[in-house]
Design an enzyme around this catalytic site. Structure first.
Site, PDB file in Angstrom:
ATOM      1  N   HIS A 128       0.793  -1.298  -0.099  1.00 36.34           N
ATOM      2  CA  HIS A 128       0.045   0.062   0.069  1.00 36.34           C
ATOM      3  C   HIS A 128       0.922   1.288  -0.054  1.00 36.34           C
ATOM      4  CE1 HIS A 128       0.422  -0.076   4.567  1.00 36.34           C
ATOM      5  NE2 HIS A 128       0.358   0.977   4.461  1.00 36.34           N
TER       6      HIS A 128
ATOM      7  N   SER B 250       4.657   2.835   7.587  1.00 39.37           N
ATOM      8  CA  SER B 250       4.339   1.800   6.932  1.00 39.37           C
ATOM      9  C   SER B 250       5.495   0.993   5.970  1.00 39.37           C
ATOM     10  CB  SER B 250       3.369   1.976   5.933  1.00 39.37           C
ATOM     11  OG  SER B 250       2.033   1.686   6.521  1.00 39.37           O
TER      12      SER B 250
ATOM     13  N   ASP C 274       0.570  -7.758   1.467  1.00 40.54           N
ATOM     14  CA  ASP C 274       0.715  -6.228   1.675  1.00 40.54           C
ATOM     15  C   ASP C 274       1.955  -6.295   1.757  1.00 40.54           C
ATOM     16  OD1 ASP C 274       0.310  -3.565   1.811  1.00 40.54           O
ATOM     17  OD2 ASP C 274       0.013  -3.466   4.129  1.00 40.54           O
TER      18      ASP C 274
END
Length: 453
Positions: free
Chosen positions: A172, A286, A202
């Protein structure tokens, strides 16, 4: 939904009303709502949101209706080079307890006091990632629109081949990428390209050409050492490093709060088993590293639990569970766009099966093939009408736009493998189909929402 960090705060501290729940930020995850005891005197039920820790700045460049999501692999290594693998520590050399322990260089540190020696050794293997991406929004008045926005995340240097430096991050962080760059420890920014993606887990691996990295920068960076997340215990100390809020690399310290925590993803309706930690994981973290007290990577920071009544609930992908996937992504072909006149073509007409449609009708999410063009590439393969394409050469396909974007990195004449779901005896069965692509015809078009490709 994406939080606009230029115009609003993540949390609203000016309203103490219980109805003030947290806001969504990029790629939010929504865990199952726990049952709470009923209050004796009324009260409003709070909604707890699990949010991915990528940071979206919300810089709008106009409602450009262009194709999205670079989710395919291109340019296979030409000379059959040696396979690139993650660096791991020798068996029995990892003791990531939460008390005083030896760092990677043997320095004794305390998880609660001074982790500077660990950070000093690990920081050169963590990078900041900047991504100009396409964001899709749905408005009841204007309908579906797309606009460009800048986002920030983090990554971990995990390997190197003859021509590239390889970095793992979250999918993402890099999805829908239009322009991707990496910032190293010395603040040197270099263009990067997507190598491989796995949306289900992911994960993504991006590549930077070694020839683009200055010699001085190369002398300052290092490849991270992978630890063993399977041996972790609740209460062991951990360190999170990442590009928090897009300001540059920062460090937070905490403990493993839980193992194998099931977390449900609202974006793609997927449940993942993640590590839970109370080390602060903020937007922009992230894809960054979660380290044990030996300075080894035991997790890839991914998300945080966000609610006005919750503190210290961050999540990371356990490294041992995804090592094989990362190794595969590291050895795929780096994508470079092919000239339009030579781009590959499948010869199908298809529609997107989005999450809502998939949930409603019990179908896999992907690209539904409703017609195969006679004489086209697909007609010469084992692809069937009513098949649902879920992967293109190993990369996840969620929409027709994904598939179109992937094809821009493949030339006609190349052979690719499609992963499809075929309905057999009332159940969808996964199978693989090899197709040799045609060249894209000049009159390829999109008509009435039905896409030819």
């Amino acid at each position: 939904m994406y939080e606009d960090f230029n115009n609003s705060n993540i949390y609203d501290n000016n309203n103490n009303n219980e109805e003030n729940s947290s806001r969504m930020i990029p790629g939010e995850f929504i865990p199952e709502e726990p049952k709470r005891p009923k209050k004796k005197k009324g009260g409003v039920k709070k909604v707890a949101l699990l949010t991915a820790a990528a940071l979206l700045f919300g810089t709008v460049s106009g409602s450009t209706m262009v194709g999205i999501n670079m989710v395919a692999n291109y340019f296979e290594q030409q000379q059959n080079p040696a396979r690139t693998e993650l660096t791991t520590v020798p068996a029995g050399n990892s003791d990531s307890s939460s008390g005083s322990e030896g760092a990677a260089d043997g320095t004794q540190v305390s998880a609660t006091l001074d982790v500077s020696s660990i950070v000093e050794k690990a920081m050169p293997s963590v990078v900041a990632i900047n991504n100009r991406m396409l964001v899709q929004s749905n408005n009841w008045f204007f309908g579906t629109q797309q606009y460009e926005a800048d986002s920030a995340g983090s990554g971990i240097i995990v390997g190197q081949n003859d021509t590239e430096l390889l970095i793992v991050t979250n999918n993402h962080v890099v999805e829908n990428s239009e322009d991707l760059s990496v910032v190293f420890i010395d603040n040197q920014s270099v263009t990067a390209h997507i190598k491989g993606t796995d949306a289900t887990n992911d994960l993504a691996v991006i590549a930077v050409n070694l020839s683009d990295i200055p010699a001085d920068t190369m002398s300052k960076i290092s490849i991270a050492v992978m630890g063993d997340s399977d041996s972790l215990k609740v209460g062991q100390g951990v360190i999170a490093i990442g590009n928090a809020l897009g300001y540059g690399q920062s460090v937070t310290v905490g403990y493993i709060s839980a193992l194998n925590r099931e977390v449900h993803t609202s974006d793609d309706n997927i449940t993942r088993n993640l590590l839970q930690t109370d080390a602060a994981i903020n937007p922009g973290n992230s894809g960054g590293a979660l380290l044990n007290m030996n300075g080894e990577v035991i997790g890839i920071n991914s998300a945080k639990y966000s609610d006005t009544s919750v503190e210290g609930m961050g999540y990371a992908i356990p490294i041992s569970a995804v090592k094989d996937i990362i190794n595969e992504l590291m050895n795929t072909r780096t994508r470079t766009e092919v000239d339009a006149s030579r781009q590959g073509y499948l010869g199908i007409q298809a529609l997107t099966i989005d999450q809502t449609y998939a949930n409603t009708f019990g179908m896999p999410q992907g690209v539904y093939v409703y017609k195969i063009t006679e004489g086209g590439a697909a007609s010469k393969s084992d692809l069937r009408e009513k098949d649902i394409i879920t992967k293109f050469d190993g990369s996840t396909v969620r929409s027709m736009e994904d598939l179109q974007q992937m094809l821009t990195y493949y030339e006609g004449g190349e052979t690719v493998t499609l992963t499809v779901q075929t309905l057999e005896n009332g159940q969808y069965v996964e199978r693989e189909v090899e197709i040799t692509l045609d060249f894209r015809p000049a009159d390829d078009a999109v008509n009435s929402g039905n896409t030819q490709n």
